[in-house]
Design a protein around this motif. Structure first.
Motif, PDB file in Angstrom:
ATOM      1  N   ILE A  55       0.844  -1.206   0.000  1.00  0.00           N
ATOM      2  CA  ILE A  55       0.000   0.000   0.000  1.00  0.00           C
ATOM      3  C   ILE A  55       0.880   1.258   0.000  1.00  0.00           C
ATOM      4  N   GLY A  56       1.994   1.185   0.742  1.00  0.00           N
ATOM      5  CA  GLY A  56       2.943   2.304   0.750  1.00  0.00           C
ATOM      6  C   GLY A  56       3.444   2.599  -0.659  1.00  0.00           C
ATOM      7  N   GLU A  57       3.773   1.547  -1.374  1.00  0.00           N
ATOM      8  CA  GLU A  57       4.254   1.727  -2.757  1.00  0.00           C
ATOM      9  C   GLU A  57       3.173   2.311  -3.656  1.00  0.00           C
ATOM     10  N   ALA A  58       1.956   1.839  -3.468  1.00  0.00           N
ATOM     11  CA  ALA A  58       0.842   2.354  -4.285  1.00  0.00           C
ATOM     12  C   ALA A  58       0.604   3.838  -3.978  1.00  0.00           C
ATOM     13  N   LEU A  59       0.876   4.229  -2.738  1.00  0.00           N
ATOM     14  CA  LEU A  59       0.721   5.634  -2.355  1.00  0.00           C
ATOM     15  C   LEU A  59       1.780   6.495  -3.050  1.00  0.00           C
ATOM     16  N   VAL A  60       2.974   5.935  -3.217  1.00  0.00           N
ATOM     17  CA  VAL A  60       4.051   6.678  -3.892  1.00  0.00           C
ATOM     18  C   VAL A  60       3.593   7.092  -5.295  1.00  0.00           C
ATOM     19  N   LYS A  61       2.942   6.162  -6.004  1.00  0.00           N
ATOM     20  CA  LYS A  61       2.501   6.471  -7.383  1.00  0.00           C
ATOM     21  C   LYS A  61       1.572   7.677  -7.397  1.00  0.00           C
ATOM     22  N   ARG A  62       0.680   7.733  -6.428  1.00  0.00           N
ATOM     23  CA  ARG A  62      -0.251   8.870  -6.367  1.00  0.00           C
ATOM     24  C   ARG A  62       0.521  10.150  -6.039  1.00  0.00           C
ATOM     25  N   ALA A  63       1.437  10.051  -5.078  1.00  0.00           N
ATOM     26  CA  ALA A  63       2.205  11.229  -4.657  1.00  0.00           C
ATOM     27  C   ALA A  63       3.029  11.784  -5.819  1.00  0.00           C
ATOM     28  N   LYS A  64       3.568  10.893  -6.637  1.00  0.00           N
ATOM     29  CA  LYS A  64       4.412  11.336  -7.758  1.00  0.00           C
ATOM     30  C   LYS A  64       3.588  12.136  -8.767  1.00  0.00           C
ATOM     31  N   GLY A  65       2.321  11.811  -8.877  1.00  0.00           N
ATOM     32  CA  GLY A  65       1.419  12.573  -9.755  1.00  0.00           C
ATOM     33  C   GLY A  65       1.233  14.001  -9.263  1.00  0.00           C
ATOM     34  N   PHE A  66       1.558  14.242  -8.015  1.00  0.00           N
ATOM     35  CA  PHE A  66       1.445  15.579  -7.422  1.00  0.00           C
ATOM     36  C   PHE A  66       2.830  16.191  -7.196  1.00  0.00           C
ATOM     37  N   ASP A  67       3.828  15.625  -7.881  1.00  0.00           N
ATOM     38  CA  ASP A  67       5.203  16.155  -7.774  1.00  0.00           C
ATOM     39  C   ASP A  67       5.740  16.180  -6.353  1.00  0.00           C
ATOM     40  N   MET A  68       5.326  15.238  -5.549  1.00  0.00           N
ATOM     41  CA  MET A  68       5.802  15.232  -4.162  1.00  0.00           C
ATOM     42  C   MET A  68       7.180  14.587  -4.070  1.00  0.00           C
ATOM     43  N   ASN A  69       7.966  15.045  -3.104  1.00  0.00           N
ATOM     44  CA  ASN A  69       9.213  14.334  -2.757  1.00  0.00           C
ATOM     45  C   ASN A  69       8.801  13.255  -1.790  1.00  0.00           C
ATOM     46  N   VAL A  70       9.319  12.075  -1.980  1.00  0.00           N
ATOM     47  CA  VAL A  70       8.885  11.001  -1.083  1.00  0.00           C
ATOM     48  C   VAL A  70      10.059  10.448  -0.278  1.00  0.00           C
ATOM     49  N   LEU A  71       9.888  10.466   1.040  1.00  0.00           N
ATOM     50  CA  LEU A  71      10.822   9.802   1.952  1.00  0.00           C
ATOM     51  C   LEU A  71      10.108   8.572   2.480  1.00  0.00           C
ATOM     52  N   TYR A  72      10.862   7.541   2.788  1.00  0.00           N
ATOM     53  CA  TYR A  72      10.214   6.395   3.423  1.00  0.00           C
ATOM     54  C   TYR A  72      11.101   5.868   4.526  1.00  0.00           C
ATOM     55  N   TYR A  73      10.430   5.300   5.531  1.00  0.00           N
ATOM     56  CA  TYR A  73      11.146   4.567   6.567  1.00  0.00           C
ATOM     57  C   TYR A  73      10.561   3.172   6.599  1.00  0.00           C
ATOM     58  N   ASN A  74      11.419   2.197   6.641  1.00  0.00           N
ATOM     59  CA  ASN A  74      10.980   0.808   6.714  1.00  0.00           C
ATOM     60  C   ASN A  74      11.963   0.066   7.592  1.00  0.00           C
ATOM     61  N   ARG A  75      11.471  -0.981   8.271  1.00  0.00           N
ATOM     62  CA  ARG A  75      12.346  -1.750   9.160  1.00  0.00           C
ATOM     63  C   ARG A  75      13.586  -2.202   8.400  1.00  0.00           C
ATOM     64  N   SER A  76      13.379  -2.715   7.183  1.00  0.00           N
ATOM     65  CA  SER A  76      14.551  -3.019   6.359  1.00  0.00           C
ATOM     66  C   SER A  76      14.525  -2.099   5.145  1.00  0.00           C
ATOM     67  N   ARG A  77      15.663  -1.490   4.902  1.00  0.00           N
ATOM     68  CA  ARG A  77      15.751  -0.550   3.782  1.00  0.00           C
ATOM     69  C   ARG A  77      15.540  -1.287   2.466  1.00  0.00           C
ATOM     70  N   LYS A  78      14.825  -0.679   1.514  1.00  0.00           N
ATOM     71  CA  LYS A  78      14.555  -1.339   0.232  1.00  0.00           C
ATOM     72  C   LYS A  78      15.259  -0.567  -0.880  1.00  0.00           C
ATOM     73  N   GLN A  79      16.572  -0.795  -0.977  1.00  0.00           N
ATOM     74  CA  GLN A  79      17.357  -0.001  -1.906  1.00  0.00           C
ATOM     75  C   GLN A  79      16.900  -0.152  -3.356  1.00  0.00           C
ATOM     76  N   ASP A  80      16.462  -1.372  -3.724  1.00  0.00           N
ATOM     77  CA  ASP A  80      16.022  -1.593  -5.107  1.00  0.00           C
ATOM     78  C   ASP A  80      14.830  -0.708  -5.471  1.00  0.00           C
ATOM     79  N   LYS A  81      14.015  -0.382  -4.481  1.00  0.00           N
ATOM     80  CA  LYS A  81      12.817   0.425  -4.742  1.00  0.00           C
ATOM     81  C   LYS A  81      13.149   1.910  -4.878  1.00  0.00           C
TER      82      LYS A  81
END
Ligand code: GLV
Length: 321
Positions: A158-184
């Protein structure tokens, strides 16, 4: 002899019909009232499968009363209502409904973010209550969404799906996750931040992690104090992630700008709950996945898990490793 399935809430007829072809099906007949605990404890005594909702506490006591139980199929992606350890101990499969609700929940999360940022509900209520005196330059002003910084806590589906919406609004996106997801990070054009760093930098903080006791009150007084006075907290995950008393104080003192809440520690929220008295809070009754199509898909997936497991096959969406 046919195996028995108990369903803790009235599900649509089409969905029950599939189940009834294979199994003996019993169901709590109310759509808006959860099954009372004493009835649940009685109903599980002879069942092979349980289909339940997030409002049903399936703990050791319930599991202990169901000696034939093989599967607990939760009609939700979250499963903090189920004692997984007790199920594992008994060799009972637990399933949830991931995937089918991802986009719908991301839509609602973004809708709540927008409504909270622009004070949509407060402005609408003011108009209806005859409080729209004249067009005013500064009345009803909120926060911008485009180009703002979104901080996502929990980069799952769901977090990833939210990124797609945010990008449509030119948002900068930061994320925190228990394990970092460098590939993403490259794929989605997002940046990793430690929790406190994210809280300090984000204009919007969205909680997108599953609830467990380890993350109880993840957002408390200290975390809220790190947020900007113009920042907005959005929670469409689980109420227990936020210390509601600390949030109330932060909102009342305007230490943060606003909050959009679809979930609460105790649901349904009593009408006199202190958070409901604030006009910088937008509240919803836990409707993240509530589109007709998605709710039908969730029920269907829950049923398919039961059909598969009781038929001797694998669960389609198992919770346990
Ligand atoms: C809803 O909150 C879900 O977990 O599916």
């Amino acid at each position: 002899m046919k195996q028995t399935v108990y369903i803790t809430r009235k599900l649509p007829e089409d969905i029950i019909n599939t189940l009834s072809l294979h199994f003996h099906v019993r169901m709590w007949k109310e759509e808006n009232i959860p099954v009372p605990r004493d009835i649940l404890l009685k109903e599980v005594e002879d069942i092979d499968a349980l289909i339940c909702l997030l409002t049903d506490k399936i703990d050791e006591e319930v599991i202990g009363r169901a000696p034939h139980l093989k599967i607990i199929s939760n009609v939700a992606v979250g499963y903090n209502n189920i004692d997984i350890a007790a199920a594992v101990k008994r060799g009972i499969q637990v399933t949830n409904t991931p995937g089918v609700l991802t986009e719908t929940t991301a839509d609602l999360t973004f809708a709540l973010l927008m409504a909270t940022a622009r004070g949509v509900t407060t402005a609408s209520e003011a108009l209806r209550n005859g409080k729209w005196g004249a067009w005013s330059l500064m009345e009803f002003t909120g926060q911008d969404i485009f180009s703002a910084t979104l901080g996502i806590i929990g980069l799952g589906r769901i977090g990833e799906a939210l990124v797609k919406r945010a990008k449509g609004f030119d948002m900068n996106v930061l994320y925190y996750n228990r394990s970092r997801k460098q590939d993403k990070e490259q794929e989605l054009d997002i940046h990793y931040a430690e929790l406190n760093d994210l809280l300090q930098k984000a204009d919007y903080v969205c909680l997108m992690i599953p609830y467990s006791t380890e993350v109880h009150h993840l957002i408390g007084k200290e975390e809220l104090s790190l947020m900007k006075p113009t920042a907005i907290l959005i929670n469409t995950a689980r109420g227990g992630l936020v210390d509601e008393d600390a949030l109330y104080q932060a909102l009342k003192n305007r230490d943060i700008w606003a909050a959009g809440l679809d979930v609460f520690e105790i649901e349904p929220v009593p009408a006199d709950h202190h958070l409901l008295s604030l006009n910088n809070v937008v509240t919803l009754p836990h409707i993240g996945s509530a589109s007709y199509k998605t709710r039908m898909s969730m029920a269907q997936l829950a049923v398919e898990n039961v059909v598969s497991v009781l038929g001797g096959g694998e669960a389609l969406t198992p919770v346990q490793m």
